[in-house]
Design an enzyme around this catalytic site. Structure first.
Site, PDB file in Angstrom:
ATOM      1  N   ASP A  13       0.972  -1.385  -0.052  1.00  0.00           N
ATOM      2  CA  ASP A  13      -0.200   0.042   0.246  1.00  0.00           C
ATOM      3  C   ASP A  13       0.784   1.148   0.059  1.00  0.00           C
ATOM      4  O   ASP A  13       0.402   2.493   0.635  1.00  0.00           O
ATOM      5  CB  ASP A  13      -0.950   0.090   1.211  1.00  0.00           C
ATOM      6  CG  ASP A  13      -1.896  -1.253   1.290  1.00  0.00           C
ATOM      7  OD1 ASP A  13      -2.547  -1.749   0.227  1.00  0.00           O
ATOM      8  OD2 ASP A  13      -1.903  -1.707   2.416  1.00  0.00           O
ATOM      9  N   LYS A  16       1.934   2.059  -5.212  1.00  0.00           N
ATOM     10  CA  LYS A  16       2.582   1.354  -6.550  1.00  0.00           C
ATOM     11  C   LYS A  16       1.824   1.872  -7.722  1.00  0.00           C
ATOM     12  O   LYS A  16       2.461   1.890  -8.564  1.00  0.00           O
ATOM     13  CB  LYS A  16       2.908   0.012  -6.419  1.00  0.00           C
ATOM     14  CG  LYS A  16       4.021  -0.317  -5.428  1.00  0.00           C
ATOM     15  CD  LYS A  16       4.148  -1.792  -5.079  1.00  0.00           C
ATOM     16  CE  LYS A  16       2.971  -2.646  -4.492  1.00  0.00           C
ATOM     17  NZ  LYS A  16       2.577  -2.252  -3.193  1.00  0.00           N
ATOM     18  N   GLY A  40      -4.319  -4.511  -4.549  1.00  0.00           N
ATOM     19  CA  GLY A  40      -5.446  -3.564  -5.049  1.00  0.00           C
ATOM     20  C   GLY A  40      -4.542  -1.943  -5.342  1.00  0.00           C
ATOM     21  O   GLY A  40      -3.939  -1.559  -4.501  1.00  0.00           O
ATOM     22  N   HIS A  41      -4.542  -1.881  -6.534  1.00  0.00           N
ATOM     23  CA  HIS A  41      -3.630  -0.723  -7.125  1.00  0.00           C
ATOM     24  C   HIS A  41      -4.515   0.249  -7.665  1.00  0.00           C
ATOM     25  O   HIS A  41      -5.524  -0.019  -8.646  1.00  0.00           O
ATOM     26  CB  HIS A  41      -2.590  -1.314  -8.441  1.00  0.00           C
ATOM     27  CG  HIS A  41      -1.414  -2.228  -7.905  1.00  0.00           C
ATOM     28  ND1 HIS A  41      -0.801  -2.929  -8.676  1.00  0.00           N
ATOM     29  CD2 HIS A  41      -1.216  -2.612  -6.507  1.00  0.00           C
ATOM     30  CE1 HIS A  41      -0.001  -3.411  -7.950  1.00  0.00           C
ATOM     31  NE2 HIS A  41      -0.304  -3.233  -6.711  1.00  0.00           N
ATOM     32  N   GLN A 224       1.902  -6.397  -3.040  1.00  0.00           N
ATOM     33  CA  GLN A 224       2.331  -6.196  -1.740  1.00  0.00           C
ATOM     34  C   GLN A 224       3.396  -5.471  -1.481  1.00  0.00           C
ATOM     35  O   GLN A 224       3.875  -4.567  -2.133  1.00  0.00           O
ATOM     36  CB  GLN A 224       2.303  -7.613  -1.094  1.00  0.00           C
ATOM     37  CG  GLN A 224       0.943  -8.495  -0.905  1.00  0.00           C
ATOM     38  CD  GLN A 224       0.611  -9.023  -2.145  1.00  0.00           C
ATOM     39  OE1 GLN A 224       1.484  -9.708  -2.985  1.00  0.00           O
ATOM     40  NE2 GLN A 224      -0.654  -8.981  -2.750  1.00  0.00           N
TER      41      GLN A 224
END
Ligand code: IMP
Length: 433
Positions: A13, A16, A40-41, A224
């Site tokens: 988080d 990225k 989750g991007h 991650q």
């Protein structure tokens, strides 16, 4: 041409998604090398926000090919949903998204086993995202996994699924006393995916290695963060793959000699979701403020993230393991308004001070952070175009990070939008020699 790796330097988080989105303009291929739909991007364009879990964010850039590598564990339902969403946004996916035929699949039984195991662990739970990641990697390494290529042959898939589900049902029943899965229903659902997934499946390793020979530039995207790496992170409170640099080679099949740059994404403070030690965690008003101002809620699960000061002991450790050539500092604007900003420069353990990061949780959960206090700033920094536009205290903060770790800063993000970024010349903050 080379491979550039983008890696989260903390517990994930770090932002990225935005950095990969920005760098996508400069590359031919964006390739994801590990993890699954646990990531989750988030990408913000104008007033629109998109969250991608599996497909690399390069998909929104014309001329960029996206690859989901063999090191990823693929949930076919999730990837097909994501493809549908990207199409609805008006972007072509076929011919631009390639999925490794060797990637392993996440099946409904992986999620069920994970849920049962987490429940049984009770207070010792890892706090996983519930996406079936761990059990899917267990099957991969136990050599009982089902791969993307198996989806393309209905007979093979039927047989493999039957064996797998019967075994998992026995585990669910006898160990966890949990409800069993319907073998036939799963088989019927999954055999239907062959034609839907077929246009994307290929030998991505061959594709990537040929691309390198043709002089193409690959951006390898880790999911991650380094401290969640199964070997180098805070085991067992980790994910089940290798977000660190080595994972890029095994998760894509590109040679280590092709990697020229390893960019560490560093959030200006630290966060963590799930359980496990977090030495600089704040349980006070400042921690609340970081969560509120930084919108620190999981993009995949919506869980509130634990927040704390930047931990330079941990950052120096992940810089060592990943050989970071430079950093992208994100969310610097979230610190605006604080009178004082603390950074952890040492740990105190058993009465002694150390700069070593003890990844083993027994020690890490007992260390006390030793802080250096730096002055804060009040000015709005979201419009800064060059490092020199930043308040002196913000420049000093960046200089401190680079000086402590010995890694240059090549990009600073001052807000969620693409334009809220300081990059290119003028942002090279030299590390102290
Ligand atoms: P898993 O990857 O779902 O097995 O979860 C293992 C640990 O990694 C948990 O602490 C999760 O909260 C954490 N985790 C997994 N994916 C992410 C991510 O994308 N960002 C931050 N933490 C993550």
């Amino acid at each position: 041409m080379p491979v550039t790796i983008v890696i989260g330097s903390q517990w994930g988080d770090e932002g990225k998604g935005k950095i990969v989105d920005l760098l996508s303009d400069q590359v031919d291929i964006v390739a994801r090398y590990q993890g699954g739909a646990n990531a989750g991007h988030t990408i913000c364009w104008g007033d629109e926000t998109f969250v991608l879990h599996l497909v690399p964010s390069g998909i929104f850039h014309e001329g960029v090919t996206c690859v989901i590598g063999n090191g990823v564990v693929l949930d076919p339902v999730a990837v097909l949903d994501e493809i549908r969403m990207i199409r609805e946004l008006g972007y072509e996916v076929e011919g631009r998204l390639l999925i490794s035929h060797n990637a392993h699949l996440i099946m409904p039984y992986h999620k069920r086993i994970e849920a049962a195991r987490e429940q049984a662990r009770d207070a010792g739970a890892i706090g996983t995202t519930g996406r079936g990641i761990g059990p899917a990697y267990v099957d991969k390494f136990a050599r009982t996994g089902i791969r993307v290529v198996d989806l393309l042959d209905r007979d093979v898939l039927r047989e493999k699924l039957r064996v797998a589900i019967e075994e998992k049902n026995a585990i669910l029943r006898s160990i966890y006393g949990a409800e069993e899965l319907d073998v036939e229903a799963i088989i019927e659902e999954y055999v239907e995916f062959d034609q839907l997934i077929d246009p994307y499946v290929t030998d991505t390793t061959e594709y990537l290695c040929h691309a390198l020979q043709e002089g193409k530039h690959i951006l390898a995207e880790g999911a991650q963060g380094a401290l969640l790496d199964v070997d180098f992170g805070t085991y067992p409170f980790v994910t089940s793959s290798h977000p660190t640099a080595g994972g890029c080679c095994t998760g894509l099949g590109v040679p280590p000699t092709a990697v020229r740059r390893s960019i560490g994404i560093v959030k200006a403070y630290c966060t963590r979701v799930g359980n496990g030690p977090f030495p600089t965690e704040l349980h006070d008003e400042t921690g609340e403020r970081l969560r509120r101002v930084g919108h620190e809620f999981g993009a995949t699960t919506g869980r509130p993230r634990r927040c704390g000061w930047l931990d330079l002991v941990a950052l120096r450790y992940t810089s060592m393991v990943n050989g970071f050539t430079d950093y992208a500092i994100t969310k610097l604007d979230v610190l605006t308004g604080l009178d004082e900003i603390k950074v952890c420069v040492r740990y105190r353990y058993d009465g002694k001070e150390t700069t070593r990061f003890p990844a083993e949780v027994q020690t890490l959960s007992r260390v006390e952070p030793v802080y250096e206090s730096l002055p804060g700033w009040k000015e709005d920094i979201t419009g800064a175009e060059r490092v020199e536009d930043l308040p002196a205290a913000a420049q000093r903060y960046l200089q401190f990070i680079a000086g402590y770790t010995g890694v240059d800063i090549s990009l600073v993000s001052t807000g969620p939008k693409r334009e809220q970024t300081i990059h290119g010349a003028g942002v090279r903050i030299r590390a102290a020699v």
